[in-house]
Design an enzyme around this catalytic site. Structure first.
Site, short mmCIF file in Angstrom:
data_model
loop_
_atom_site.label_atom_id
_atom_site.label_comp_id
_atom_site.label_asym_id
_atom_site.label_seq_id
_atom_site.Cartn_x
_atom_site.Cartn_y
_atom_site.Cartn_z
N ALA A 1 -1.81 5.25 1.20
CA ALA A 1 -2.86 4.81 1.28
C ALA A 1 -3.49 4.44 3.57
CB ALA A 1 -2.94 3.80 0.89
N LEU B 1 0.73 -1.16 -0.45
CA LEU B 1 0.08 0.63 0.42
C LEU B 1 0.74 1.09 0.06
CD1 LEU B 1 -3.17 -0.57 2.67
CD2 LEU B 1 -3.13 -0.33 0.11
N ASP B 2 0.54 2.33 -1.06
CA ASP B 2 1.34 3.29 -0.98
C ASP B 2 0.92 4.08 1.11
OD1 ASP B 2 1.57 3.28 -3.37
OD2 ASP B 2 -0.09 4.28 -4.33
N PRO B 3 1.79 4.67 1.36
CA PRO B 3 2.10 5.70 2.02
C PRO B 3 0.79 6.54 2.82
CG PRO B 3 3.94 5.83 1.52
CD PRO B 3 3.52 5.23 0.64
#
Length: 297
Positions: free
Chosen positions: A49, A45-47
């Site tokens: 998100a 997961l992107d930071p």
């Protein structure tokens, strides 16, 4: 001095990732909390998100690929009027527009984003180009060229339009889909640009939001005394694979790498169980059962 190996813990732990954390940071924190000997995650997961980040402990790491292949659900908010180089709120603005789409325009465009489509990943992605991550090239100003790739979108629904600048969507998608790229392409298709300002993952394969623990809650549960009740069984990630029940002696043969024979079973991969315990993933062909992945549970 020999490094301490850690605890043998086997199962899935579902974390509700907070914003600002990388997936690797979450893994490191949970490993310190649980003292697990082995731990990994199923899907970055992107930071920016939030949402569910399935962590595999011990023998569950052998099933990570199956979890990552599962369908995923995201809820996200697009901000219209700006395109950003990272396709999310953390990037630099590279184009603007005064146009704003109405509900009818969005509804008319969404069908073209459903089904099997081609997608160009964001330049700020972890994909490798000649051995280097695309985001490293992008940060150096080298503008990586990424080829369009096939992805699967099973559902793409408009949920809300809180104001003229924002719209909320939900998507069910397959492996390899970039939600930031969906927002980018939808904005371009509507002629107004767009980027992600909020992104939450609510499902990964069999794992759901209601099974997730915050890092704070997990810290409480594992503090005093430590609790393994938060773990889901290793086989949870394999719930869509047909089960094959075997006897104790048959299980022992499979665990030692030997084949067994069964009748009235279709060919293909099966999840082999004995008395409720996962034994192996096995390939069945003409009644012959060959272990391809054995579990030490």
């Amino acid at each position: 001095m020999r490094k301490k190996k850690g605890l043998k813990l086997d199962g899935w732990l579902i974390i509700d990732k907070p914003p600002g954390f990388t997936s690797a940071h979450v893994v490191a924190k949970v490993k310190r909390m649980t003292q697990a000997a082995k731990i990994g995650h199923a899907g970055t997961l992107d930071p920016l998100a939030t949402g569910i980040l399935p962590l595999a402990l011990g023998e569950a790491t052998k099933t990570v690929a199956y979890a990552m292949d599962g369908a995923k659900t995201y809820r996200f908010t697009i901000r219209w009027g700006e395109r950003r180089d990272s396709d999310d709120a953390e990037g630099a603005v590279v184009a603007t527009s005064d146009a704003r789409p109405d509900r009818a325009a969005i509804a008319a465009l969404l069908p073209g984003f459903r089904g099997d489509i081609m997608q160009v990943p964001p330049v700020y992605s972890a994909l490798k180009i000649d051995g280097e991550r695309a985001y490293d090239l992008a940060r150096r100003g080298e503008a990586p060229v990424l080829e369009a790739r096939p992805i699967r979108i099973d559902r793409f629904d408009l949920i809300d339009m809180p104001d003229a600048d924002h719209a909320v969507f939900e998507v069910d998608c397959g492996k390899g889909s970039y939600i930031r790229a969906l927002a980018r392409d939808l904005g371009e298709g509507l002629g107004c640009h767009g980027h992600i300002v909020a992104l939450r993952r609510t499902r990964v394969g069999p794992f759901r939001e209601e099974q997730a623990f915050s890092l704070e809650k997990l810290g409480e549960l594992w503090e005093n005394p430590p609790s393994s009740d938060t773990l889901l069984p290793v086989e949870t990630a394999l719930d869509d694979i047909p089960a094959l029940a075997v006897t104790g002696p048959q299980a022992d043969r499979l665990r030692s790498g030997q084949e067994i024979r069964v009748v009235n079973r279709d060919d293909g991969i099966s999840r082999v169980m004995n008395a409720g315990t996962l034994v192996a993933l096995a390939e069945i062909e003409d009644g012959q059962v060959r272990p391809v992945r054995v579990f030490n549970l």
